[in-house]
Design a protein around this motif. Sequence first.
Motif, short mmCIF file in Angstrom:
data_model
loop_
_atom_site.label_atom_id
_atom_site.label_comp_id
_atom_site.label_asym_id
_atom_site.label_seq_id
_atom_site.Cartn_x
_atom_site.Cartn_y
_atom_site.Cartn_z
N ILE A 173 -9.33 -1.09 -1.33
CA ILE A 173 -8.70 -2.20 -2.03
C ILE A 173 -9.72 -2.92 -2.91
O ILE A 173 -10.87 -3.10 -2.52
N TYR A 174 -9.29 -3.33 -4.08
CA TYR A 174 -10.12 -4.16 -4.96
C TYR A 174 -9.36 -5.45 -5.27
O TYR A 174 -8.16 -5.44 -5.53
N PHE A 175 -10.07 -6.57 -5.22
CA PHE A 175 -9.45 -7.84 -5.57
C PHE A 175 -10.49 -8.75 -6.22
O PHE A 175 -11.69 -8.56 -6.06
N VAL A 176 -10.01 -9.72 -6.98
CA VAL A 176 -10.91 -10.63 -7.69
C VAL A 176 -10.76 -12.05 -7.18
O VAL A 176 -9.67 -12.50 -6.82
N LEU B 124 0.84 -1.19 0.00
CA LEU B 124 0.00 0.00 0.00
C LEU B 124 0.88 1.25 0.00
O LEU B 124 2.02 1.22 0.46
N PRO B 125 0.37 2.35 -0.53
CA PRO B 125 1.18 3.57 -0.62
C PRO B 125 1.51 4.15 0.76
O PRO B 125 0.76 3.97 1.72
N LYS B 126 2.64 4.83 0.82
CA LYS B 126 3.12 5.30 2.11
C LYS B 126 2.26 6.42 2.70
O LYS B 126 2.33 6.66 3.91
N ASP B 127 1.40 7.06 1.89
CA ASP B 127 0.55 8.11 2.47
C ASP B 127 -0.59 7.56 3.30
O ASP B 127 -1.28 8.32 3.99
N VAL B 128 -0.80 6.22 3.27
CA VAL B 128 -1.79 5.61 4.15
C VAL B 128 -1.16 4.60 5.10
O VAL B 128 -1.83 4.08 5.99
N ASN C 227 -7.05 -10.30 -13.36
CA ASN C 227 -6.23 -9.15 -12.98
C ASN C 227 -7.10 -7.92 -12.78
O ASN C 227 -8.19 -7.82 -13.35
N VAL C 228 -6.58 -6.97 -12.01
CA VAL C 228 -7.26 -5.70 -11.84
C VAL C 228 -6.25 -4.56 -11.92
O VAL C 228 -5.10 -4.71 -11.49
N CYS C 229 -6.68 -3.46 -12.48
CA CYS C 229 -5.90 -2.23 -12.52
C CYS C 229 -6.83 -1.12 -12.05
O CYS C 229 -7.85 -0.85 -12.69
N VAL C 230 -6.49 -0.49 -10.93
CA VAL C 230 -7.37 0.51 -10.32
C VAL C 230 -6.76 1.89 -10.49
O VAL C 230 -5.58 2.11 -10.18
N VAL D 227 -12.52 -1.83 2.21
CA VAL D 227 -12.09 -0.54 2.73
C VAL D 227 -11.55 -0.75 4.13
O VAL D 227 -12.29 -1.17 5.04
N LEU D 228 -10.27 -0.47 4.32
CA LEU D 228 -9.63 -0.65 5.62
C LEU D 228 -9.90 0.56 6.52
O LEU D 228 -9.88 1.71 6.05
N ASP D 229 -10.13 0.29 7.78
CA ASP D 229 -10.38 1.35 8.76
C ASP D 229 -9.09 2.16 8.97
O ASP D 229 -8.04 1.58 9.24
N LYS D 230 -9.17 3.47 8.85
CA LYS D 230 -7.96 4.29 8.95
C LYS D 230 -7.35 4.26 10.35
O LYS D 230 -6.15 4.51 10.51
N ASN D 231 -8.16 3.94 11.36
CA ASN D 231 -7.66 3.87 12.73
C ASN D 231 -7.16 2.49 13.12
O ASN D 231 -6.44 2.34 14.11
N ASN D 232 -7.53 1.49 12.35
CA ASN D 232 -7.07 0.12 12.58
C ASN D 232 -7.14 -0.63 11.27
O ASN D 232 -8.18 -1.18 10.91
#
Length: 491
Positions: A308-311, A194-198, A366-369, A336-341
């Motif tokens: 997050i999206y997954f197949v 996951l990106p470092k901003d989250v 495959n997925v591309c978001v 969708v992950l909880d930002k606090n946990n």
Amino acid sequence: MKITKTLGMMAVAVLSLYSCNDDNGTANQPVNENIKFADHSKEPAFVYAMPGFENLSINTLISSSDVLSGTPNFVFAGQPDGMGIMKDPNSDGYLMITNHEITQSVSRVYLDKTFKPFKGEYILNGIGGMTRLCSATLATPEKHGFSAFLTAGESGEESMVHAINPLAPTSQASDKSRVKPALGKASMENAVPLPKDVSNGKTYILIGEDQSYSTSHQSAGQLVMYVSNTPGDLDNGKLYALKAKSGKIWETEMTKGNSYDVEFVEIPNAKNLTGKEINQKNIDNGVIRFSRVEDVDYRKGAGNGREIYFVATGESSDGVNPKQGLTMWGRLYKLVLDKNNMLTGKLEVVAEGDSDPGKNLINPDNVCVTENYVYIQEDGDSYYKAASHDSYIWQFNIGTKQYKPWLNMKHNRDNAAWQTAYNQSGALNKFGSWEFGAMEDISDIIGVPGTFMVNIHSHTWRNDKFMNADGAGVNTNKEGGQVVIIRNVQR
């Protein structure tokens, strides 16, 4: 079977090449005028746009039959799957890092400043790769806080994730030591940081387990997450698998239009367990059993990386009936992950093929978001008897949740010359004979908005010249493959 999705290394330098970025990816003129789009391959494009998307511009980049001027003996192997694109730190050009699933190898192709390929080599071969390599993610310091080409093994439950230096010398191609046991052992599709901003100073990596359900593997396919408190640490974190807080274990107990509370539960001491032992821990923990979790990606845009999206690609014992509790035709999930946990979240089914068998989704792989869309790429080579179309890429609108066919395979079944050229196996009469590999947004890397690359597994195209492309001598497959560039893609 499998997309990578990250921006390449040194992307910040590229961003200075352009100042206008149309979110819909429909810029009329390239801003980076060094890029010259052309058909660089001797082969025609193996794909075409579906109705409603006639504005797409498609060029061939490379095919297995092409001879590159700088390395005439290099063969771009078949089944190109996971991919990463980056600026070449040693030139004004670019590097394309690509998995070749069936040859268990990773190639590095050099492109000049116009984006024309001129040289190729292998930085991982079938000896070092050890297992089939599916999708992959190029992690970068700019996006993720560390650099590695993460490529997942998919040859049974003892397979592992490799962390490859994209600038590694070819002398390391047979090196087997670059796997990361802390990320688990399973038949895996992709490992997506996951990106470092989250990530808040941590490392979160989502991993899809592309495992069928059987009596010997009853936990079936899992969505797994690796977590370390240190950015870029791939050796000392903990491993978790997704569980429904209700305790329900079968994916078909979840239905479209509803949201479900979920959590990631730890697989203790995963680094030191076998894949078989991890499978048993997942059974003991009562995690959700999905039908082959293949690719995973996250929504782009500042602060969006917790979406997050997954197949789940689906499976059947006989090509007609599903396995109990599992999707047959496939599903797209949103988590969708909880930002606090970030070990907890909400899960929902946002697209599925079971309610309209053979006409809707068929084995999404495959997925591309992007910021506004999910591009769902089909596998299709399972040959389900009710299948009524070839492998598509579908465009899913995140805002409206509507989706429609966006790209199709060019099989030309009534063209004798085409069949002679690309159907040596004789299987093109079946729907879904070919499949898609990675779809990669390269817009910000090359400075041309709305520009993507797509990999193609042209399974029926076979030639003795494609055999042993990586030089390892461990694989006799002789399929060809292709990479195309597509412009005017909505983002």
